[in-house]
Design a protein around this motif. Structure first.
Motif, PDB file in Angstrom:
ATOM      1  N   ARG A   9      39.361 117.984 -26.822  1.00 15.23           N
ATOM      2  CA  ARG A   9      38.994 116.583 -26.580  1.00 15.23           C
ATOM      3  C   ARG A   9      37.498 116.459 -26.310  1.00 15.23           C
ATOM      4  O   ARG A   9      36.839 115.545 -26.835  1.00 15.23           O
ATOM      5  CB  ARG A   9      39.774 116.033 -25.386  1.00 15.23           C
ATOM      6  CG  ARG A   9      41.177 115.606 -25.702  1.00 15.23           C
ATOM      7  CD  ARG A   9      41.784 114.747 -24.602  1.00 15.23           C
ATOM      8  NE  ARG A   9      41.549 115.219 -23.247  1.00 15.23           N
ATOM      9  CZ  ARG A   9      42.349 116.056 -22.577  1.00 15.23           C
ATOM     10  NH1 ARG A   9      43.442 116.508 -23.151  1.00 15.23           N
ATOM     11  NH2 ARG A   9      42.063 116.433 -21.352  1.00 15.23           N
ATOM     12  N   VAL A  10      36.961 117.361 -25.503  1.00  9.91           N
ATOM     13  CA  VAL A  10      35.526 117.345 -25.204  1.00  9.91           C
ATOM     14  C   VAL A  10      34.729 117.578 -26.485  1.00  9.91           C
ATOM     15  O   VAL A  10      33.726 116.915 -26.737  1.00  9.91           O
ATOM     16  CB  VAL A  10      35.182 118.390 -24.113  1.00  9.91           C
ATOM     17  CG1 VAL A  10      33.693 118.598 -24.000  1.00  9.91           C
ATOM     18  CG2 VAL A  10      35.761 117.953 -22.771  1.00  9.91           C
ATOM     19  N   ALA A  11      35.176 118.513 -27.319  1.00  9.00           N
ATOM     20  CA  ALA A  11      34.484 118.799 -28.575  1.00  9.00           C
ATOM     21  C   ALA A  11      34.494 117.574 -29.484  1.00  9.00           C
ATOM     22  O   ALA A  11      33.483 117.251 -30.126  1.00  9.00           O
ATOM     23  CB  ALA A  11      35.123 119.995 -29.278  1.00  9.00           C
ATOM     24  N   GLY A  12      35.609 116.894 -29.564  1.00 10.97           N
ATOM     25  CA  GLY A  12      35.690 115.686 -30.379  1.00 10.97           C
ATOM     26  C   GLY A  12      34.754 114.600 -29.884  1.00 10.97           C
ATOM     27  O   GLY A  12      34.100 113.913 -30.684  1.00 10.97           O
ATOM     28  N   THR A  13      34.682 114.446 -28.573  1.00 15.95           N
ATOM     29  CA  THR A  13      33.787 113.443 -27.995  1.00 15.95           C
ATOM     30  C   THR A  13      32.336 113.810 -28.275  1.00 15.95           C
ATOM     31  O   THR A  13      31.531 112.948 -28.639  1.00 15.95           O
ATOM     32  CB  THR A  13      34.022 113.313 -26.475  1.00 15.95           C
ATOM     33  OG1 THR A  13      35.390 112.987 -26.257  1.00 15.95           O
ATOM     34  CG2 THR A  13      33.133 112.248 -25.879  1.00 15.95           C
ATOM     35  N   ILE A  14      31.990 115.082 -28.126  1.00 13.84           N
ATOM     36  CA  ILE A  14      30.613 115.526 -28.395  1.00 13.84           C
ATOM     37  C   ILE A  14      30.267 115.272 -29.858  1.00 13.84           C
ATOM     38  O   ILE A  14      29.161 114.806 -30.176  1.00 13.84           O
ATOM     39  CB  ILE A  14      30.440 117.010 -28.031  1.00 13.84           C
ATOM     40  CG1 ILE A  14      30.520 117.187 -26.517  1.00 13.84           C
ATOM     41  CG2 ILE A  14      29.120 117.556 -28.554  1.00 13.84           C
ATOM     42  CD1 ILE A  14      30.547 118.634 -26.064  1.00 13.84           C
ATOM     43  N   ARG A  76      21.684 115.874 -25.283  1.00 13.30           N
ATOM     44  CA  ARG A  76      22.489 116.367 -24.145  1.00 13.30           C
ATOM     45  C   ARG A  76      22.648 115.264 -23.097  1.00 13.30           C
ATOM     46  O   ARG A  76      23.712 115.125 -22.485  1.00 13.30           O
ATOM     47  CB  ARG A  76      21.843 117.613 -23.549  1.00 13.30           C
ATOM     48  CG  ARG A  76      22.707 118.234 -22.479  1.00 13.30           C
ATOM     49  CD  ARG A  76      22.184 119.571 -22.032  1.00 13.30           C
ATOM     50  NE  ARG A  76      23.090 120.130 -21.048  1.00 13.30           N
ATOM     51  CZ  ARG A  76      22.699 120.820 -19.994  1.00 13.30           C
ATOM     52  NH1 ARG A  76      21.428 121.071 -19.798  1.00 13.30           N
ATOM     53  NH2 ARG A  76      23.589 121.278 -19.137  1.00 13.30           N
ATOM     54  N   THR A  77      21.597 114.490 -22.878  1.00 16.00           N
ATOM     55  CA  THR A  77      21.679 113.374 -21.941  1.00 16.00           C
ATOM     56  C   THR A  77      22.725 112.359 -22.394  1.00 16.00           C
ATOM     57  O   THR A  77      23.542 111.891 -21.590  1.00 16.00           O
ATOM     58  CB  THR A  77      20.306 112.678 -21.818  1.00 16.00           C
ATOM     59  OG1 THR A  77      19.352 113.631 -21.361  1.00 16.00           O
ATOM     60  CG2 THR A  77      20.360 111.509 -20.857  1.00 16.00           C
ATOM     61  N   LEU A  83      30.538 111.785 -21.639  1.00 13.72           N
ATOM     62  CA  LEU A  83      31.634 112.687 -21.276  1.00 13.72           C
ATOM     63  C   LEU A  83      32.196 112.380 -19.891  1.00 13.72           C
ATOM     64  O   LEU A  83      33.406 112.397 -19.696  1.00 13.72           O
ATOM     65  CB  LEU A  83      31.175 114.143 -21.314  1.00 13.72           C
ATOM     66  CG  LEU A  83      31.197 114.833 -22.657  1.00 13.72           C
ATOM     67  CD1 LEU A  83      30.726 116.268 -22.516  1.00 13.72           C
ATOM     68  CD2 LEU A  83      32.575 114.797 -23.270  1.00 13.72           C
ATOM     69  N   GLY A  84      31.330 112.170 -18.935  1.00 14.16           N
ATOM     70  CA  GLY A  84      31.785 111.868 -17.589  1.00 14.16           C
ATOM     71  C   GLY A  84      32.401 113.060 -16.871  1.00 14.16           C
ATOM     72  O   GLY A  84      33.272 112.894 -16.022  1.00 14.16           O
ATOM     73  N   PRO A  89      27.735 120.212 -21.045  1.00 16.49           N
ATOM     74  CA  PRO A  89      27.543 121.460 -21.796  1.00 16.49           C
ATOM     75  C   PRO A  89      26.167 121.517 -22.457  1.00 16.49           C
ATOM     76  O   PRO A  89      25.621 120.493 -22.872  1.00 16.49           O
ATOM     77  CB  PRO A  89      28.639 121.416 -22.864  1.00 16.49           C
ATOM     78  CG  PRO A  89      29.434 120.204 -22.640  1.00 16.49           C
ATOM     79  CD  PRO A  89      28.790 119.386 -21.591  1.00 16.49           C
ATOM     80  N   SER A  90      25.620 122.718 -22.540  1.00 15.03           N
ATOM     81  CA  SER A  90      24.377 122.900 -23.275  1.00 15.03           C
ATOM     82  C   SER A  90      24.708 122.891 -24.762  1.00 15.03           C
ATOM     83  O   SER A  90      25.771 123.341 -25.187  1.00 15.03           O
ATOM     84  CB  SER A  90      23.698 124.210 -22.877  1.00 15.03           C
ATOM     85  OG  SER A  90      24.526 125.299 -23.199  1.00 15.03           O
TER      86      SER A  90
END
Length: 145
Positions: A9-14, A76-77, A83-84, A89-90
């Motif tokens: 999910r995080v990867a999809g959001t990124i 990244r910002t 993401l919240g 993540p870098s």
């Protein structure tokens, strides 16, 4: 314990945030026609590898890589804001080799098809080197022919 569903999910959001930011927010003239193809996040959500492709030649790829490296902090910002989660993540950017690999496979398949066609044409006009049926058969008398 690694939560793969959360990492996905995080990867999809990124992926969505970076793609949207490259389209609307990052105004670097070196940035070419970029497509974000995949994002992979480590299990601890500390590092994200962003895979991208660039339409064009080696010059456009090098210029785009430089533009992404200079925009890494801003991206990244934006990712951290959307993401919240506690730690953002870098980001690492990697040129995706999928188009080149696909072109190589396509070329190999085309060559194989040409060889198959050539073999098919050769088989149409081919004749047996010896008899059509090289095996011995019994005559009606019971003797070997």
């Amino acid at each position: 314990m690694v939560d793969n569903a959360r990492a996905m999910r995080v990867a999809g959001t990124i992926k969505k945030v970076v793609a949207r930011a490259l389209e609307t927010e990052i105004k670097d003239p070196r940035l070419g026609f970029v497509t974000v193809t995949d994002v992979r996040v480590t299990g601890d959500l500390q590092q994200a590898s962003v895979f991208y492709t660039v339409y064009g030649g080696d010059e456009e790829r090098a210029a785009t890589a430089a533009a992404l490296a200079s925009a890494k902090g801003r991206l990244r910002t934006l990712v951290g804001r959307d993401l919240g989660i506690r730690l953002t993540p870098s980001l690492e950017f990697h040129l995706d080799a999928v188009p080149e690999t696909a072109a190589t496979l396509d070329k190999a398949l085309h060559e194989a098809q040409q060889r198959d066609e050539e073999l098919r044409r050769l088989r149409e006009n081919a004749s047996y080197a010896g008899d059509e049926d090289p095996y011995r058969r019994k005559d009606e008398d019971g003797d070997d022919a």
